[in-house]
Design an enzyme around this catalytic site. Structure first.
Site, PDB file in Angstrom:
ATOM      1  N   ARG A 147       0.821  -1.213   0.000  1.00  0.00           N
ATOM      2  CA  ARG A 147       0.000   0.000   0.000  1.00  0.00           C
ATOM      3  C   ARG A 147       0.853   1.261   0.000  1.00  0.00           C
ATOM      4  O   ARG A 147       0.467   2.290  -0.576  1.00  0.00           O
ATOM      5  CB  ARG A 147      -0.946  -0.009   1.213  1.00  0.00           C
TER       6      ARG A 147
ATOM      7  N   ALA B 253      -7.376   5.519   1.118  1.00  0.00           N
ATOM      8  CA  ALA B 253      -6.956   4.125   0.972  1.00  0.00           C
ATOM      9  C   ALA B 253      -7.614   3.367   2.116  1.00  0.00           C
ATOM     10  O   ALA B 253      -7.387   3.679   3.289  1.00  0.00           O
ATOM     11  CB  ALA B 253      -5.436   4.002   1.039  1.00  0.00           C
ATOM     12  N   SER B 254      -8.451   2.409   1.795  1.00  0.00           N
ATOM     13  CA  SER B 254      -9.219   1.702   2.815  1.00  0.00           C
ATOM     14  C   SER B 254      -8.344   0.827   3.693  1.00  0.00           C
ATOM     15  O   SER B 254      -7.182   0.556   3.379  1.00  0.00           O
ATOM     16  CB  SER B 254     -10.296   0.839   2.146  1.00  0.00           C
ATOM     17  N   MET B 255      -8.908   0.384   4.803  1.00  0.00           N
ATOM     18  CA  MET B 255      -8.213  -0.567   5.670  1.00  0.00           C
ATOM     19  C   MET B 255      -7.856  -1.813   4.863  1.00  0.00           C
ATOM     20  O   MET B 255      -8.705  -2.352   4.148  1.00  0.00           O
ATOM     21  CB  MET B 255      -9.106  -0.960   6.844  1.00  0.00           C
ATOM     22  N   PRO B 256      -6.626  -2.302   4.960  1.00  0.00           N
ATOM     23  CA  PRO B 256      -6.268  -3.521   4.229  1.00  0.00           C
ATOM     24  C   PRO B 256      -7.191  -4.705   4.512  1.00  0.00           C
ATOM     25  O   PRO B 256      -7.482  -5.492   3.606  1.00  0.00           O
ATOM     26  CB  PRO B 256      -4.837  -3.795   4.701  1.00  0.00           C
TER      27      PRO B 256
END
Length: 391
Positions: free
Chosen positions: A38, A100-103
């Site tokens: 990321r 950027a969303s939570m993995p």
């Protein structure tokens, strides 16, 4: 590829271990997790959500590299744009509009997508480009197209994907219209929340295609991940929800904040007053409890706003979206709650009936609910798609 792809940082290694142990990162997606970090897709200035302070904090890679990488490698949502790009300060803006969303959320949704070799995928919401790069690593960049409404975000995603060595096509357009030029698609995934799933996506899919979409009602800001399968005749798509999430909403479907004064004038004392034995804990539950989702499915065109709790009292407001009907239930610790209602609709009566319905059905969790999409609209259902109602 950027150098980040070849670095093994302790935080990133630990994140992978935690995601694998939690069953979120499946073995088929593990190579992509390793190859596509990321951190390669985040800008120099980010606003991660700090769990301890409960707010988004600015972190610069050039000024605080250790902290920046720690957040990049954590299971934490990271805001990358505020206020549709009008924000130019370091302090958080008013509304987070790209991230950027939570993995853990990313890989849970990719697991739901159930991609197969050779699948063609359309992504709605390019964001940083990380999700598209993960898909491209698995399927090849020639099989992935990502749509982004914001021209600046689209340009940045295109640049960072190219720098990473992933030539995914980034199209600057409203994702609600889809991209028929490269269809039909085997898989569609949205990385922003929708209140109405465009039927264009069904029309641009192959029979049996899977669509993974964060979806919810205007009742609240929460979403659930819908996993819909396109019918053989492409006249509909239907499927169950897999669990709760909360995404930034697609701009065209984002609801403006309710203006309280446009609904309520004067004191509550002159309004229709009653009481209810339903408790705050039972009606509200936790943040992602299913009863709020269920109430939203049954009470159409309504927004609920939860006020702060003071001296053992918490007001919850309900506002109608098609007229100026409103209701307020004021919960008291250890007492029946007071209720005020005004307007053509009795919104609290509707909400209480919806809660009781959910209770009588055995307090179903998200995965017992589902959604069907046709050219005529959307229908929700519980357990059986044939027993549905419009939403």
């Amino acid at each position: 590829m950027t150098s980040d792809a070849h670095q093994e940082r302790p935080g990133r290694t630990e994140l992978g271990r935690v995601l694998m142990a939690g069953g979120v990162l499946s073995s088929d997606w593990a190579p992509s997790f390793v190859a596509v970090p990321r951190s390669s897709f985040l800008p120099d200035l980010i606003w991660p959500f700090d769990m301890e302070s409960g707010q988004s904090v600015p972190v610069s890679r050039s000024e605080e590299p250790d902290s920046w990488y720690a957040y990049a490698d954590a299971d934490t949502p990271v805001v990358t744009q505020w206020d549709d790009g009008r924000h130019d300060g370091t302090a958080p803006g008013v509304v987070a509009t790209s991230s950027a969303s939570m993995p853990s959320v990313v890989f849970r949704m990719l697991h739901d997508l159930d991609v197969r070799p050779g699948d063609r995928v359309m992504e709605i919401g390019a964001g940083t480009g990380w999700n598209a790069a993960l898909l491209a690593h698995r399927l090849g960049p020639e099989n992935v197209v990502t749509l982004e409404l914001d021209s600046v975000v689209a340009a940045e995603a295109r640049t960072v994907l190219a720098a990473f060595g992933s030539n995914v096509r980034v199209i600057n357009r409203d994702g609600a219209t889809g991209y028929p030029e490269e269809g039909p698609y085997d898989r569609i995934i949205a990385t922003c929340g929708f209140r109405s799933i465009p039927f264009a996506w069904v029309e641009q899919s192959r029979p049996g295609a899977v669509m993974v979409v964060p979806w919810g009602t205007h009742y609240g800001n929460g979403d659930a991940v819908g996993c819909l399968v396109v019918a053989d005749d492409r006249a509909s798509a239907t499927g169950a929800f897999t669990g709760p999430v909360e995404f930034m909403k697609a701009r065209a479907q984002r609801l403006s904040p309710v203006v309280h004064s446009e609904y309520v004038n004067g004191t509550l004392a002159v309004r229709d007053k009653s009481s209810t034995t339903v408790s705050e804990d039972a009606f509200m539950g936790e943040r992602f409890s299913p009863q709020r989702f269920a109430v939203g499915l049954r009470v159409r065109d309504c927004v609920h706003v939860v006020a702060e709790k003071r001296e053992g009292r918490r007001p919850v407001w309900l506002y109608g979206l098609t007229d100026r009907s409103w209701a307020c239930v004021q919960f008291h610790d250890g007492q029946d709650a007071d209720v005020w209602q005004s307007g053509p609709r009795r919104l609290w009566d509707e909400a209480e009936a919806a809660y009781q319905w959910w209770n009588e059905k055995g307090k179903p969790d998200y995965d017992r609910f589902g959604l069907s999409v046709t050219a005529d609209g959307q229908q929700a259902w519980l357990d059986d798609p044939a027993d549905c109602w419009p939403v």
